[in-house]
Write an enzyme that holds these catalytic residues in place. Structure first.
Site, short mmCIF file in Angstrom:
data_model
loop_
_atom_site.label_atom_id
_atom_site.label_comp_id
_atom_site.label_asym_id
_atom_site.label_seq_id
_atom_site.Cartn_x
_atom_site.Cartn_y
_atom_site.Cartn_z
N THR A 161 27.79 -54.24 54.00
CA THR A 161 26.44 -54.19 53.46
C THR A 161 26.37 -54.49 51.97
O THR A 161 25.30 -54.78 51.43
CB THR A 161 25.82 -52.80 53.68
OG1 THR A 161 26.60 -51.82 52.99
CG2 THR A 161 25.75 -52.47 55.17
N CYS B 76 27.91 -45.77 48.09
CA CYS B 76 27.24 -44.51 48.36
C CYS B 76 28.06 -43.34 47.84
O CYS B 76 29.26 -43.46 47.58
CB CYS B 76 27.05 -44.31 49.88
SG CYS B 76 26.14 -45.61 50.73
N CYS C 13 26.05 -39.20 51.61
CA CYS C 13 24.93 -40.08 51.96
C CYS C 13 24.40 -39.72 53.35
O CYS C 13 25.18 -39.59 54.31
CB CYS C 13 25.35 -41.54 51.93
SG CYS C 13 24.00 -42.69 52.29
N ARG D 166 26.07 -52.77 45.20
CA ARG D 166 24.80 -52.24 44.71
C ARG D 166 24.66 -50.78 45.10
O ARG D 166 25.19 -50.35 46.13
CB ARG D 166 23.62 -53.04 45.30
CG ARG D 166 23.57 -54.49 44.85
CD ARG D 166 22.46 -55.24 45.57
NE ARG D 166 22.79 -55.52 46.97
CZ ARG D 166 22.32 -54.89 48.01
NH1 ARG D 166 21.49 -53.87 47.84
NH2 ARG D 166 22.67 -55.22 49.24
N CYS E 215 23.23 -47.48 46.67
CA CYS E 215 22.44 -47.15 47.86
C CYS E 215 21.10 -46.57 47.43
O CYS E 215 21.03 -45.73 46.54
CB CYS E 215 23.21 -46.13 48.70
SG CYS E 215 22.29 -45.48 50.11
N CYS F 171 20.90 -42.48 48.96
CA CYS F 171 21.64 -41.35 48.37
C CYS F 171 21.75 -41.43 46.85
O CYS F 171 22.22 -40.49 46.22
CB CYS F 171 23.04 -41.26 48.99
SG CYS F 171 24.17 -42.60 48.53
N ASP G 181 40.19 -9.45 24.40
CA ASP G 181 38.76 -9.15 24.34
C ASP G 181 38.50 -7.78 24.96
O ASP G 181 39.00 -7.46 26.05
CB ASP G 181 37.97 -10.22 25.09
CG ASP G 181 36.49 -9.98 25.08
OD1 ASP G 181 35.84 -10.37 24.10
OD2 ASP G 181 35.97 -9.38 26.05
#
Length: 499
Positions: free
Chosen positions: A30, A34, A38, A63, A65, A68, A443
């Site tokens: 695709t 993601c 996702c 690129r 998604c 998500c 402490d």
């Protein structure tokens, strides 16, 4: 982690949000990438490629998604748990150093050549400093496009792009939509507005890995707040910010799945840096599963972790400021420390405008404090010497403190100053420098908690016992402190300003 294919596949197939930001899934069929969680149907295993950063995915031509939104994942917790060159470089890139000073400036801060820095980042993150900074600019641009009404030209400027054309090309390449189409899509889906619109401010949400316990995080910041610089108002922690291009005021509101963030900036170029510093202060990129899992393995700590998991280490937006405040707080009450700091703020702090609250000043810089008259300080003489020596070292650059500090080198410099014992050095390492393994065995609150749990209470014996908690001893301190009924352990009530 991205090299462990079997583990990554299991995380993707189970949609495990714990791994968001640790790695990214690029899908060859695709052309998108993601986050592991996702909600889409997981791709076939043979079509998955795992990459260590959003920048590496973008550089490989993938690129983001649209479902998500992997570019909005919490940052990798790895960079906050390490102090090597790559981790320090990542913290500096997130703080906008590459945009302001270029790759040579980044390399100079790290003490390496430009080629060495590029080689190390490429080997570990699959992308060089320019690509990593570009990915951050793209994320900031998306945030402004979707959550503000700013003109696109102003967004390009605020996100750090050198031109409108570069801004348009980057947004199209990374998100497969033009800037205007990205805004229209957000409007059709109802947008991502999390706070009411306030004139002159930007409202956004800061994601984190669940769980997050806000009690000690906001409780500590508010209980130690310096009047004029910090306040709790209408359920939000507010403070002033000194930034590279101007000043700002931020309001941070704890929410069930995000931190609401409202920013008022005098220069929009500071937006990315302001977001980064707020995330750092609230320790939002921590991995609570890893931290709590290790601490829970100790049967004496397990009940504390189970009772209120997800405690973070409250940090600071300015390491030099915190170092000064740490010295002012030596061997005095929280109220007295606030009083001393407030006097410095009134006398030496730069005034700011805050039309939406009661903030009045920036905390004074080391350069402004260099003119401090030690006799005007209502503290013992030895502490005056400690403070003035610290201020001189900060002002002349001989004591560099910041997110890029080498933790052990900084400790060595601090302990070389008069009046700096283990407690002051470690509290600065913990809250100003971000060392997750900083420890405070001397402490008083830690020792009382240890005694009550059946742990050794002497510093040497407790340090030896705490070896099992490494490298998360700073978080163990938060759980130990939480055993006491003190203001630092409670989320303040939602009402008007407190100072």
């Amino acid at each position: 982690m991205y090299t462990d294919t079997d583990r990554c596949v299991r995380a993707v197939q189970s949609k495990d949000a714990r791994f968001d930001g640790w790695f990214f899934t690029a899908v060859r069929t695709t052309g998108i990438y993601c986050r592991p969680s996702c909600p889409a149907v997981p791709p076939k295993v043979e079509n998955m490629t795992f990459l260590p950063s959003a920048a590496a995915c973008q550089q490989a031509g993938y690129r983001a998604c649209k479902r998500c939104r992997p570019d909005t994942s919490p940052g990798s917790p790895e960079w906050n748990a390490r102090a090597d060159a790559v981790a320090r470089a990542m913290r500096l890139i997130q703080d906008g150093v590459v945009d302001r000073e270029g790759v040579p400036g980044l390399a100079a801060r790290l003490g390496y050549s430009t080629r060495q820095v590029e080689r190390q980042l490429l080997a570990e993150l699959g992308a060089g400093p320019l690509a990593l900074a570009r990915a951050q600019r793209a994320q900031t641009a998306r945030l402004l496009i979707e959550t503000s009404t700013l003109p696109m030209a102003d967004i390009a400027f605020a996100a750090g792009f050198s031109s409108i054309r570069t801004f348009n090309d980057t947004v199209r390449e990374v998100f497969a939509l033009s800037p205007s189409a990205l805004r229209e899509r957000a409007e059709r889906s109802g947008g991502r507005k999390v706070l009411p619109r306030v004139p002159g401010t930007l409202s956004l949400r800061l994601p984190y890995r669940a769980p997050l316990n806000p009690d000690n995080l906001f409780g500590h910041l508010v209980a130690t707040a310096v009047p004029g610089v910090e306040e709790w108002r209408d359920g939000a922690y507010r403070r002033t910010l000194r930034l590279p291009y101007g000043t700002g005021v931020v309001a941070l509101t704890p929410g069930p799945d995000h931190i609401g963030c409202r920013l008022a900036l005098t220069d929009l170029r500071d937006l990315t840096i302001a977001i980064s510093r707020c995330r750092w202060m609230l320790d939002l990129d921590a991995d609570p599963e890893a931290v709590d899992g290790q601490l829970r393995a100790d049967p004496l700590l397990a009940p504390l972790v189970d009772k209120a998991p997800g405690r973070r280490v409250p940090r600071t937006v300015d390491a030099a400021e915190f170092a000064v405040r740490a010295v002012l707080g030596q061997q005095v009450s929280t109220a007295a420390a606030r009083t001393h700091a407030a006097r410095l703020v009134t006398a030496y702090g730069e005034k700011v405008e805050d039309p939406h609250g009661g903030l009045t000043h920036l905390f004074p810089s080391p350069e402004a404090l260099a003119g401090l008259d030690p006799e005007a300080l209502a503290v013992p003489g030895s502490r005056r010497t400690t403070l003035t020596t610290l201020i001189s070292a900060l002002a002349d650059g001989s004591l560099p403190l910041g997110i890029d500090s080498d933790w052990e080198a900084a400790r060595a410099r601090l302990t070389g100053l008069p009046g700096f014992g283990p407690w002051t050095t470690e509290i600065i390492a913990m809250r100003a420098l971000g060392d997750p393994d900083a420890f405070l065995p001397s402490d008083l609150g830690v020792r009382r908690a240890a005694r009550g749990l059946g742990l050794p209470s002497t510093p040497a014996a407790l340090t030896a016992r705490a070896g099992h908690w490494r490298p998360w001893r700073a978080y163990a301190v938060q759980y130990l402190w939480a055993t006491e009924d003190h203001a630092i352990n409670h989320l303040p009530p939602v009402r008007g300003a407190q100072s």
